[in-house]
Design a protein around this motif. Structure first.
Motif, PDB file in Angstrom:
ATOM      1  N   THR A 222      -8.975  -4.298   2.219  1.00  8.91           N
ATOM      2  CA  THR A 222      -8.171  -3.119   2.510  1.00  8.91           C
ATOM      3  C   THR A 222      -9.042  -2.026   3.112  1.00  8.91           C
ATOM      4  OG1 THR A 222      -6.858  -1.360   1.488  1.00  8.91           O
ATOM      5  CG2 THR A 222      -8.522  -2.394   0.116  1.00  8.91           C
ATOM      6  N   ASN A 223      -8.388  -0.983   3.622  1.00  8.50           N
ATOM      7  CA  ASN A 223      -9.112   0.174   4.137  1.00  8.50           C
ATOM      8  C   ASN A 223      -9.558   1.123   3.031  1.00  8.50           C
ATOM      9  OD1 ASN A 223      -6.517   0.951   3.473  1.00  8.50           O
ATOM     10  ND2 ASN A 223      -6.220   2.279   5.253  1.00  8.50           N
ATOM     11  N   ALA A 224      -9.222   0.823   1.792  1.00 12.71           N
ATOM     12  CA  ALA A 224      -9.639   1.632   0.642  1.00 12.71           C
ATOM     13  C   ALA A 224     -10.437   0.740  -0.308  1.00 12.71           C
ATOM     14  CB  ALA A 224      -8.431   2.221  -0.071  1.00 12.71           C
TER      15      ALA A 224
ATOM     16  N   GLN B 291      -1.170   6.052   2.538  1.00 11.31           N
ATOM     17  CA  GLN B 291      -0.886   4.735   1.994  1.00 11.31           C
ATOM     18  C   GLN B 291      -2.088   3.842   2.241  1.00 11.31           C
ATOM     19  OE1 GLN B 291       2.519   3.511   4.353  1.00 11.31           O
ATOM     20  NE2 GLN B 291       1.265   2.096   5.521  1.00 11.31           N
ATOM     21  N   THR B 292      -2.184   2.766   1.466  1.00  7.84           N
ATOM     22  CA  THR B 292      -3.250   1.787   1.614  1.00  7.84           C
ATOM     23  C   THR B 292      -2.641   0.486   2.115  1.00  7.84           C
ATOM     24  OG1 THR B 292      -4.589   2.762  -0.136  1.00  7.84           O
ATOM     25  CG2 THR B 292      -5.029   0.470   0.419  1.00  7.84           C
ATOM     26  N   ASP B 293      -3.119  -0.007   3.241  1.00 10.16           N
ATOM     27  CA  ASP B 293      -2.679  -1.283   3.787  1.00 10.16           C
ATOM     28  C   ASP B 293      -3.716  -2.345   3.424  1.00 10.16           C
ATOM     29  OD1 ASP B 293      -0.514  -0.013   4.969  1.00 10.16           O
ATOM     30  OD2 ASP B 293      -1.646   0.431   6.793  1.00 10.16           O
TER      31      ASP B 293
ATOM     32  N   GLU C 210      -1.403 -31.115  -4.531  1.00  4.08           N
ATOM     33  CA  GLU C 210      -0.687 -30.048  -3.831  1.00  4.08           C
ATOM     34  C   GLU C 210      -1.651 -28.912  -3.532  1.00  4.08           C
ATOM     35  OE1 GLU C 210       3.399 -28.666  -4.995  1.00  4.08           O
ATOM     36  OE2 GLU C 210       2.290 -26.838  -5.538  1.00  4.08           O
ATOM     37  N   VAL C 211      -1.571 -28.382  -2.325  1.00  2.00           N
ATOM     38  CA  VAL C 211      -2.376 -27.234  -1.908  1.00  2.00           C
ATOM     39  C   VAL C 211      -1.416 -26.083  -1.591  1.00  2.00           C
ATOM     40  CG1 VAL C 211      -4.010 -26.304  -0.232  1.00  2.00           C
ATOM     41  CG2 VAL C 211      -4.200 -28.693  -0.992  1.00  2.00           C
ATOM     42  N   ARG C 212      -1.667 -24.933  -2.181  1.00  2.00           N
ATOM     43  CA  ARG C 212      -0.867 -23.750  -1.913  1.00  2.00           C
ATOM     44  C   ARG C 212      -1.713 -22.726  -1.169  1.00  2.00           C
ATOM     45  NH1 ARG C 212       2.550 -22.328  -7.423  1.00  2.00           N
ATOM     46  NH2 ARG C 212       3.463 -24.396  -7.762  1.00  2.00           N
ATOM     47  N   LEU C 213      -1.210 -22.252  -0.031  1.00  6.32           N
ATOM     48  CA  LEU C 213      -1.872 -21.239   0.769  1.00  6.32           C
ATOM     49  C   LEU C 213      -0.935 -20.051   0.936  1.00  6.32           C
ATOM     50  CD1 LEU C 213      -3.311 -23.586   3.553  1.00  6.32           C
ATOM     51  CD2 LEU C 213      -4.484 -22.769   1.500  1.00  6.32           C
ATOM     52  N   SER C 214      -1.474 -18.858   0.806  1.00  4.54           N
ATOM     53  CA  SER C 214      -0.663 -17.648   0.889  1.00  4.54           C
ATOM     54  C   SER C 214      -1.468 -16.545   1.557  1.00  4.54           C
ATOM     55  CB  SER C 214      -0.222 -17.206  -0.519  1.00  4.54           C
ATOM     56  OG  SER C 214       0.431 -15.958  -0.477  1.00  4.54           O
ATOM     57  N   GLY C 215      -0.805 -15.746   2.384  1.00  8.72           N
ATOM     58  CA  GLY C 215      -1.476 -14.621   3.018  1.00  8.72           C
ATOM     59  C   GLY C 215      -0.471 -13.640   3.582  1.00  8.72           C
ATOM     60  N   GLY C 216      -0.834 -12.371   3.610  1.00  6.84           N
ATOM     61  CA  GLY C 216       0.072 -11.381   4.159  1.00  6.84           C
ATOM     62  C   GLY C 216      -0.370  -9.964   3.876  1.00  6.84           C
ATOM     63  N   LEU C 217       0.563  -9.044   4.028  1.00  2.00           N
ATOM     64  CA  LEU C 217       0.267  -7.609   3.981  1.00  2.00           C
ATOM     65  C   LEU C 217       0.831  -6.983   2.718  1.00  2.00           C
ATOM     66  CD1 LEU C 217      -0.732  -5.025   5.523  1.00  2.00           C
ATOM     67  CD2 LEU C 217       1.611  -4.857   6.437  1.00  2.00           C
ATOM     68  N   LEU C 218       0.039  -6.095   2.107  1.00  3.10           N
ATOM     69  CA  LEU C 218       0.495  -5.249   1.011  1.00  3.10           C
ATOM     70  C   LEU C 218       0.469  -3.797   1.486  1.00  3.10           C
ATOM     71  CD1 LEU C 218      -1.599  -6.651  -1.997  1.00  3.10           C
ATOM     72  CD2 LEU C 218       0.534  -7.537  -1.041  1.00  3.10           C
ATOM     73  N   ILE C 219       1.502  -3.046   1.149  1.00  4.28           N
ATOM     74  CA  ILE C 219       1.538  -1.615   1.432  1.00  4.28           C
ATOM     75  C   ILE C 219       1.546  -0.900   0.086  1.00  4.28           C
ATOM     76  CG2 ILE C 219       2.813   0.278   2.491  1.00  4.28           C
ATOM     77  CD1 ILE C 219       3.998  -1.729   4.428  1.00  4.28           C
ATOM     78  N   ILE C 220       0.419  -0.272  -0.240  1.00  2.00           N
ATOM     79  CA  ILE C 220       0.210   0.341  -1.543  1.00  2.00           C
ATOM     80  C   ILE C 220       0.173   1.851  -1.363  1.00  2.00           C
ATOM     81  CG2 ILE C 220      -1.271   0.425  -3.581  1.00  2.00           C
ATOM     82  CD1 ILE C 220      -2.473  -2.242  -2.623  1.00  2.00           C
ATOM     83  N   GLU C 221       1.135   2.536  -1.926  1.00  2.71           N
ATOM     84  CA  GLU C 221       1.162   3.988  -1.791  1.00  2.71           C
ATOM     85  C   GLU C 221       0.007   4.629  -2.555  1.00  2.71           C
ATOM     86  OE1 GLU C 221       3.275   5.677   0.198  1.00  2.71           O
ATOM     87  OE2 GLU C 221       3.963   3.700   0.830  1.00  2.71           O
ATOM     88  N   SER C 222      -0.596   5.655  -1.973  1.00  6.68           N
ATOM     89  CA  SER C 222      -1.744   6.311  -2.583  1.00  6.68           C
ATOM     90  C   SER C 222      -1.330   7.083  -3.839  1.00  6.68           C
ATOM     91  CB  SER C 222      -2.395   7.280  -1.598  1.00  6.68           C
ATOM     92  OG  SER C 222      -3.380   8.059  -2.244  1.00  6.68           O
ATOM     93  N   PRO C 223      -2.006   6.850  -4.976  1.00 11.33           N
ATOM     94  CA  PRO C 223      -1.672   7.589  -6.196  1.00 11.33           C
ATOM     95  C   PRO C 223      -2.198   9.020  -6.197  1.00 11.33           C
ATOM     96  CG  PRO C 223      -3.492   6.111  -6.605  1.00 11.33           C
ATOM     97  CD  PRO C 223      -3.028   5.814  -5.204  1.00 11.33           C
ATOM     98  N   THR C 224      -3.051   9.372  -5.231  1.00 11.00           N
ATOM     99  CA  THR C 224      -3.643  10.718  -5.203  1.00 11.00           C
ATOM    100  C   THR C 224      -3.155  11.556  -4.028  1.00 11.00           C
ATOM    101  OG1 THR C 224      -5.563   9.857  -3.988  1.00 11.00           O
ATOM    102  CG2 THR C 224      -5.710   9.945  -6.397  1.00 11.00           C
ATOM    103  N   ASP C 225      -2.716  10.919  -2.936  1.00 11.72           N
ATOM    104  CA  ASP C 225      -2.262  11.646  -1.755  1.00 11.72           C
ATOM    105  C   ASP C 225      -0.866  11.157  -1.383  1.00 11.72           C
ATOM    106  OD1 ASP C 225      -1.757  12.846   0.634  1.00 11.72           O
ATOM    107  OD2 ASP C 225      -3.645  12.270   1.594  1.00 11.72           O
ATOM    108  N   PRO C 226       0.174  11.981  -1.573  1.00 13.71           N
ATOM    109  CA  PRO C 226       1.544  11.530  -1.318  1.00 13.71           C
ATOM    110  C   PRO C 226       1.823  11.238   0.147  1.00 13.71           C
ATOM    111  CG  PRO C 226       1.501  13.887  -1.759  1.00 13.71           C
ATOM    112  CD  PRO C 226       0.126  13.368  -2.069  1.00 13.71           C
ATOM    113  N   LEU C 227       0.952  11.668   1.061  1.00  7.70           N
ATOM    114  CA  LEU C 227       1.155  11.439   2.487  1.00  7.70           C
ATOM    115  C   LEU C 227       0.351  10.256   3.008  1.00  7.70           C
ATOM    116  CD1 LEU C 227       1.094  15.134   3.782  1.00  7.70           C
ATOM    117  CD2 LEU C 227       3.063  13.740   3.120  1.00  7.70           C
TER     118      LEU C 227
END
Length: 291
Positions: free
Chosen positions: A213-215, A184-186, A165-182
């Protein structure tokens, strides 16, 4: 649903084993990080308990003990998962802490079951989408979490040839910034796993997980190998993992980093009597063996 059945359902959501990567929204299945596109049969629950110990950069360790969660099949085409853990963090230079971890909730919808009309394997493998949310229970002050809500959206594909069996997974995470409330990290998360079913219910596996990611603090790459043993409704697992990012601390407090880690646990499968109906074909068909 009767009150007793509802109570059993709520308790079962705190009774399955750990996601493979501590504090990581992209993964949920035990002992692998790469989830399968197949879903648990309607009204069936996978329940268990596990423990994971991870060595972090800077002479720190993060232990998840216990880890409790569940997977519930809905109508033969969907699945609900919940995961919770208690965290213990030990450091040579800072105060040791322990406390509640975050609560993870996942919903998965199977799009293709990988079968033709006659039940034989089709050209298109099983395919699913999975959405997840992390609810911030863990304390950032105690260096156990980020105090932020995160989201994930993943596509899952699971081709199978015989016992492989081969498992493949991919997609987007939206991680809110712990230092800047305005801010987010995609992040783009991707992973692949290879499993081989051997006689006696033994299934060795290897997998790779990556995140860009961009961070830079959230970019990581990890590998894992181990095996799972299944007999009847009981499953046992053991795995070891390694990080490929050197000594870089990743995440808000280094919680995503690992020099190495080890995890073990047990799972048990049971049915909720009279729960729901089945739409479409169950997982028991030829190309989709029970996990």
């Amino acid at each position: 649903m009767r009150p007793l059945g509802l109570l059993v359902l709520l308790l079962s959501c705190l009774a399955y084993a750990a996601p493979a990567y501590a504090q990581n929204l992209a993964v949920v299945d035990r002992p692998l990080g790469t989830d399968t596109a197949n879903v648990v049969d309607s009204g069936e629950v996978l329940a268990g308990v596990g423990v994971e110990h991870v060595r972090l950069p800077g002479q720190e360790t993060l232990t998840s003990a216990p880890v409790l969660s569940s997977r519930l099949g809905i109508a033969g085409i969907a699945e609900f998962s919940a995961t919770y853990r208690w965290l213990w963090r030990e450091s040579r230079d800072m105060r040791d802490t322990n406390g509640t971890g975050d609560l993870y909730l996942f919903g998965k919808l199977r799009l293709l079951d990988g079968l033709d009309d006659d039940g034989s394997p089709s050209v298109l493998p099983p395919t699913a989408i999975r959405l997840g949310v992390k609810l911030p229970n863990a304390s950032a002050r105690e260096r156990l979490g980020t105090n932020n809500t995160d989201f994930s959206m993943l596509g899952l594909v699971t081709p199978r040839v015989g016992p492989v069996e081969v498992r493949l997974s991919g997609g987007l995470l939206i991680i809110e910034s712990p230092t800047d409330p305005l801010a987010q990290t995609d992040a783009w998360a991707y992973s692949a796993a290879l499993l081989v079913d051997l006689p006696g219910g033994v299934t060795p596996f290897v997998e790779y997980y990556g995140q860009t990611t961009n961070a830079p603090a959230f970019e990581l790459a990890e590998g894992r190998a181990g095996l799972r043993w299944t007999r009847g409704r009981l499953g046992l697992d053991l795995s070891a993992s390694m990080g490929f990012n050197g000594s870089r601390p990743l995440g808000a407090t280094g919680e995503l980093s690992r020099d190495w880690g080890i995890a073990l646990g047990a799972t048990y499968r049971f049915d909720l009597p009279g729960f729901g109906r089945t739409w479409g074909r169950p997982n028991g068909a030829a190309s989709t063996p029970r996990r």
